[in-house]
Design a protein around this motif. Structure first.
Motif, mmCIF file in Angstrom:
data_model
loop_
_atom_site.group_PDB
_atom_site.id
_atom_site.type_symbol
_atom_site.label_atom_id
_atom_site.label_comp_id
_atom_site.label_asym_id
_atom_site.label_seq_id
_atom_site.Cartn_x
_atom_site.Cartn_y
_atom_site.Cartn_z
ATOM 1 N N GLU A 144 21.868 -30.872 -18.193
ATOM 2 C CA GLU A 144 22.033 -30.962 -16.894
ATOM 3 C C GLU A 144 22.354 -32.278 -15.909
ATOM 4 O O GLU A 144 21.705 -33.243 -16.620
ATOM 5 N N THR A 145 22.890 -32.221 -15.127
ATOM 6 C CA THR A 145 23.418 -33.286 -14.234
ATOM 7 C C THR A 145 22.135 -33.861 -13.757
ATOM 8 O O THR A 145 21.965 -35.090 -13.402
ATOM 9 N N ASP A 146 21.116 -32.951 -13.218
ATOM 10 C CA ASP A 146 20.052 -33.588 -12.436
ATOM 11 C C ASP A 146 18.768 -33.370 -13.561
ATOM 12 O O ASP A 146 17.852 -32.572 -13.460
ATOM 13 N N SER A 147 18.474 -34.603 -14.066
ATOM 14 C CA SER A 147 17.225 -34.588 -15.287
ATOM 15 C C SER A 147 15.971 -34.755 -14.455
ATOM 16 O O SER A 147 14.924 -34.439 -15.061
ATOM 17 N N ASN A 148 15.964 -34.970 -12.960
ATOM 18 C CA ASN A 148 14.581 -35.035 -12.461
ATOM 19 C C ASN A 148 14.274 -33.473 -12.204
ATOM 20 O O ASN A 148 12.794 -33.252 -12.027
#
Length: 383
Positions: A154-158
């Motif tokens: 995923e590009t947003d690991s948050n």
């Protein structure tokens, strides 16, 4: 062409009778002699597909009507140039509805007025965990997701947390495959140390694979003060499950979370389509052709309905896991010998269970928020 198939795969004749001769056998007891003359092998998760089963056979295609593949030696199949297919996501929605039903019961047990007010840690965000994630977000739950493989993609690991943070949520729902090696093995991932960190205010649900939880450690923890509440659909050593573990478990079901009629039939359809591609045949059949009219078709609510009570009523009208819990406990209490066979019988003779989407919810003068709840759950609406 001879098709050897697990007798518990639904609609075998409807999907496969035009392709070849079908021989039904017990999936749990399947032997090399059963498949020696087979061209096609169709199984579920209870059959170990490996060299011991297939050596000397003429099998060229293996299909499992399940999401999981840990029962299949895929490297061996590849070495023999045997085509393999599974049914990823076929019963994901069925498992999601199982979890929702468990959450509804737990909210009632713990006197929660608003059942969406607790945090949920989802461990594993593949087909099932991902579907649960999307559904719980729609319903307004506070979600924390642990999946190191998805996180790396995923590009947003948050969006993701580590396992310890997920295990600190009010509810922990496990949806990982069973793996013994690699960077993140899941075998006995929930061990004594991690169980010790959970408390009486938490609910632990396992509907993936029994061996992901160390059952010996679980039994010890459940006999201690401040132990978490546990709901198990899967068990170590199935079908010979532990009576001691069962007795200590709040909600116990016989590996049927994914056993909705829609989920099982979709699994059959997916391996049928794969077999047609393998043989170069047109795939003309669809599961919708064979689904009967549901026994429960409509539920109506008026303007006086409260969202939490109405949603719980509809959920349990479709599926109440306490019925499966009672069947399993009654079997274990009354059968002293061959409990494993009786466990499998509960699965083989499982009553028809339909998904929420088969039921139309009629809402008369209700609020938009209640409409959104039923949409989020996946029911059809009639306003």
């Amino acid at each position: 062409m001879l098709i050897v198939a697990d007798e518990n795969i639904p609609l075998l004749d409807a999907f496969f009778e035009d392709i070849g001769q079908i021989r039904r056998v017990s999936g749990r007891d399947m032997t090399a002699d059963d498949v020696r003359n087979a061209d096609i092998l169709l199984v579920r998760s209870v059959t170990r597909v490996d060299e011991a089963l297939l050596e000397g056979s003429g099998v060229k295609f293996v299909g499992t009507a399940t999401i999981g593949t840990d029962h299949v030696d895929r490297e061996y199949l590849a070495s023999r140039e045997v085509t393999f297919c599974c049914a990823p996501g076929c019963n994901a929605n069925s498992v999601v509805e199982y979890v929702l039903s468990v959450l509804s019961l737990w909210a009632e047990r713990t006197d929660q007025t608003h059942w969406t007010g607790r945090s949920v840690g989802i461990v594993g965000a593949g087909n099932v965990g991902g579907a649960l994630w999307r559904t719980l977000v729609k319903l307004g739950f506070d979600i924390k997701v642990c999946d190191p493989f998805r996180e790396s993609e995923e590009t947003d690991s948050n969006l993701f947390v580590d396992l310890e943070e997920a295990l600190a949520c009010d509810v922990v729902s496990i949806h990982t495959p069973l793996t013994h090696d690699g960077e993140h093995p899941t075998f006995q991932m929930i061990d004594a140390t991690r169980l010790a960190g959970m408390n009486a205010g938490q609910l632990l649900i396992n509907s993936s694979r029994g061996e992901i939880i160390d059952e010996t450690a679980l039994r010890e923890r459940l006999q201690q003060p401040d132990a978490p509440t546990v709901a198990l659909d899967v068990w170590e050593n199935e079908p010979d499950i532990s009576p001691e573990t069962l007795a200590l478990t709040w909600l116990a079901t016989p590996h049927v979370a994914g056993y909705s009629l829609e989920g099982k039939v979709q699994g059959t359809e997916m391996i049928y389509q794969a077999l047609c591609r393998f043989l170069g045949l047109p795939a003309r059949k669809r599961s919708g052709q064979f689904l009967p009219e549901p026994a429960l078709a409509k539920i109506a609510f008026t303007s006086s309905a409260q969202a939490s009570e109405a949603s719980s009523t509809a959920i349990r009208a479709c599926y109440d896991p306490r019925r499966d819990d009672a069947r399993l406990r009654n079997m274990m209490a009354t059968v002293s010998a061959e409990r494993g066979r009786e466990f499998d019988r509960l699965r083989r003779d499982y009553p028809v269970r339909r998904e929420f989407s088969s039921v139309k919810i009629q809402l008369k003068g209700t609020s938009r928020s209640l409409q959104d709840v039923f949409k989020g759950l996946g029911f059809k609406l009639k306003l």
